[in-house]
Scaffold this active site. Structure first.
Site, mmCIF file in Angstrom:
data_model
loop_
_atom_site.group_PDB
_atom_site.id
_atom_site.type_symbol
_atom_site.label_atom_id
_atom_site.label_comp_id
_atom_site.label_asym_id
_atom_site.label_seq_id
_atom_site.Cartn_x
_atom_site.Cartn_y
_atom_site.Cartn_z
ATOM 1 N N LYS A 192 16.688 1.204 12.762
ATOM 2 C CA LYS A 192 17.002 2.328 12.012
ATOM 3 C C LYS A 192 15.445 3.288 11.939
ATOM 4 O O LYS A 192 15.247 4.388 12.588
ATOM 5 C CB LYS A 192 17.507 2.469 10.480
ATOM 6 C CG LYS A 192 18.909 1.980 10.354
ATOM 7 C CD LYS A 192 19.300 2.062 9.264
ATOM 8 C CE LYS A 192 18.562 1.057 8.380
ATOM 9 N NZ LYS A 192 18.799 -0.337 8.518
ATOM 10 N N THR A 193 14.293 2.214 11.500
ATOM 11 C CA THR A 193 13.202 3.049 11.426
ATOM 12 C C THR A 193 12.568 3.326 12.729
ATOM 13 O O THR A 193 11.752 4.537 12.761
ATOM 14 C CB THR A 193 12.047 1.793 10.708
ATOM 15 O OG1 THR A 193 12.531 1.750 9.393
ATOM 16 C CG2 THR A 193 10.774 2.338 10.776
ATOM 17 N N GLU A 235 16.233 8.234 7.947
ATOM 18 C CA GLU A 235 16.788 7.013 8.143
ATOM 19 C C GLU A 235 17.832 6.841 6.991
ATOM 20 O O GLU A 235 17.585 7.126 5.892
ATOM 21 C CB GLU A 235 15.607 5.895 7.913
ATOM 22 C CG GLU A 235 15.889 4.507 7.884
ATOM 23 C CD GLU A 235 14.890 3.475 8.136
ATOM 24 O OE1 GLU A 235 14.904 2.375 7.522
ATOM 25 O OE2 GLU A 235 13.762 4.037 8.405
#
Length: 473
Positions: free
Chosen positions: A123-124, A167
């Site tokens: 995600k990051t 995110e």
């Protein structure tokens, strides 16, 4: 271009408990940049606390009832804040509304074209890739990320553009609060064992997230990862059962059935060259971080940008300017011919991906040495065997004690579960309880050309500079 959104009334004087956390600090920074009078507390001093003060925020160190101002408009908390926190108790006495971090972020995204990036891993990185690329294209996006970008060096920013990239955290189901125009699902795996009892619960949570995509929006989802494929089937089945869906599903990946198909990934040292087939036409671009998983993250970002209507060639070129996120295979330095690299990987899938990427980037004959710190007792209890098997990809590993974060110990759950599994998988592994002994141990093992990887979501990241210093002794 959309005008800058006003600060919601209840966010004009917010107080953040745990303001230094990755998710919390990002929201606090955006609010401060929008003109809110931000305050908060954290357990210890940090670069993040200083960055917030530079934006005008008041940051207290330690938790005490007196830190909460009488005129606070709300108290913002994450799921990690315990019920007995003195500032939370003071908020109840003053009848100050308590707002979950995800609700605060959702209010900041309202009125903008939002992209929410979800998945058990990646995600990051993917959120960061989009933030960098959209900025490079001059679109001045807002973004909230769970890690600091290597370039701008921050995890959040208020931009004047109409796009907000966020995110989206599935760990506590908070990602179900958002209403994105484009949602990305990178993968779906069982994790966060304190909150999810089964894969069915995970799927139900991701289905609820997909249900929140606005009408006419797009779900961008992996065509390769089994959990994502299953989720795609469930989403499509629900749409068929409920009539015509107004949400478009776009798959990406190496599968021949993918809508945005990864045709080729060529490793070039610490970068990759990626060729995708988009509408049947090839498009080649560079990803400036190593590993197939990062290349696939870039393709997910590309597909999401195209879903927003951005030109594919321009976006692909802009994605090449992304240089990484702190703690995602971040080079900390080199000493005595040894490179020390830091990895946030703490789930077996992430560990395997980063170890394979480093193995592919290593020079012939060099060794890969790992310092691994397990993260959370619950995760270790469930995934110790898989963690040990992942460590077998390294030439040798040191395994530290479990980093507890927000959890209390679980009887019988220690790092020995991992070292036993690693040895059973043929790994060379040593348990090290004293973090102060790590730098000397690594210096005694490493030679010119070797790669040292500090790995885990806890404070193992602090060991990189000590290892580099000891290598020069």
């Amino acid at each position: 271009m959309a005008p800058a959104p006003a600060v919601p009334a209840d966010m004009e004087r917010p107080h953040f408990i745990g303001i230094g956390g990755a998710g919390m600090s990002g929201i606090a920074k955006i609010l401060a940049q929008r003109g809110a009078k931000v305050a908060g507390s954290d357990a210890k001093e940090s670069e993040t606390a200083e960055a917030l003060r530079a934006l005008g925020a008041t940051v207290h160190i330690g938790h005490a009832a007196a830190h909460l101002a009488d005129d606070a408009s709300c108290v913002v908390v994450s799921s990690a804040i315990r019920a007995d926190n003195p500032e939370l108790a003071r908020a109840a006495e003053l009848s100050v509304p308590v707002v979950h971090r995800s609700d605060a972020l959702a209010s900041l995204m309202r009125g903008l074209r939002s992209i929410a990036v979800a998945g058990t891993h990646g995600k990051t990185t993917t959120t960061s890739m989009l933030a960098v690329a959209l900025t490079e294209l001059g679109l001045d996006p807002s973004y909230a990320i769970g890690g600091d970008l290597a370039g701008p060096g921050t995890n959040a920013r208020h931009g004047e553009g109409e796009i907000f990239v966020a995110e989206a955290d599935e760990s506590d189901r908070s990602f179900q609060k958002y209403d994105p125009e484009v949602a990305i699902v990178l993968n779906v795996e069982l994790d966060h064992h304190a909150n999810y009892a089964s894969m069915d619960e995970i799927y139900e949570s991701f289905e609820a997230f997909a249900d929140k995509i606005v009408p006419g929006g797009t779900l961008v989802i992996s065509a390769d990862q089994p959990g994502a494929v299953e989720l795609t089937s469930r989403v499509r089945a629900r749409s068929a059962a409920g009539g015509q869906s107004t949400v478009k599903v776009v798959t990406y990946g190496e599968a021949e059935t993918a809508d945005v198909r990864v045709h080729r990934i060529t490793a070039r040292g610490l970068t990759s060259e990626v060729t995708v087939l988009l509408d049947g036409r090839p498009l080649t671009f560079t990803v400036s971080v190593p590993g197939r998983h990062y290349a696939n993250n870039a393709v997910a970002a590309l597909a999401a940008g195209v879903a927003l209507g951005l030109p594919a060639h321009n976006l692909a070129s802009a994605l090449g300017t992304y240089t990484g996120v702190k703690r995602r295979l971040q080079l900390k330095g080199e000493a005595a011919g040894v490179q020390v690299i830091d990895s946030y990987a703490h789930h077996p899938t992430e560990m395997t991906a980063d170890l394979e990427a480093m193995r592919a980037a290593a020079a012939p004959g060099s060794r890969l040495l790992v310092v691994f710190q397990p993260h959370l007792f619950s995760r270790t209890q469930e995934l110790a065997t898989e963690m040990g098997q992942a460590l077998a990809l390294a030439d040798a590993s040191l395994v530290l004690d479990i980093y507890p974060a927000r959890e209390d110990p679980i009887p019988g759950v220690t790092s020995a579960l991992i070292t036993d599994a690693a040895e059973a998988a043929g790994a060379t592994v040593t348990a090290v309880s004293d973090k102060n002994a790590v730098a000397g141990a690594v210096a005694g093992m490493a030679g010119p050309g070797d790669l040292v990887l500090t790995m885990g979501a806890g404070d193992v990241t602090d060991l990189g500079p000590h290892i580099l210093a000891r290598l020069t002794d």
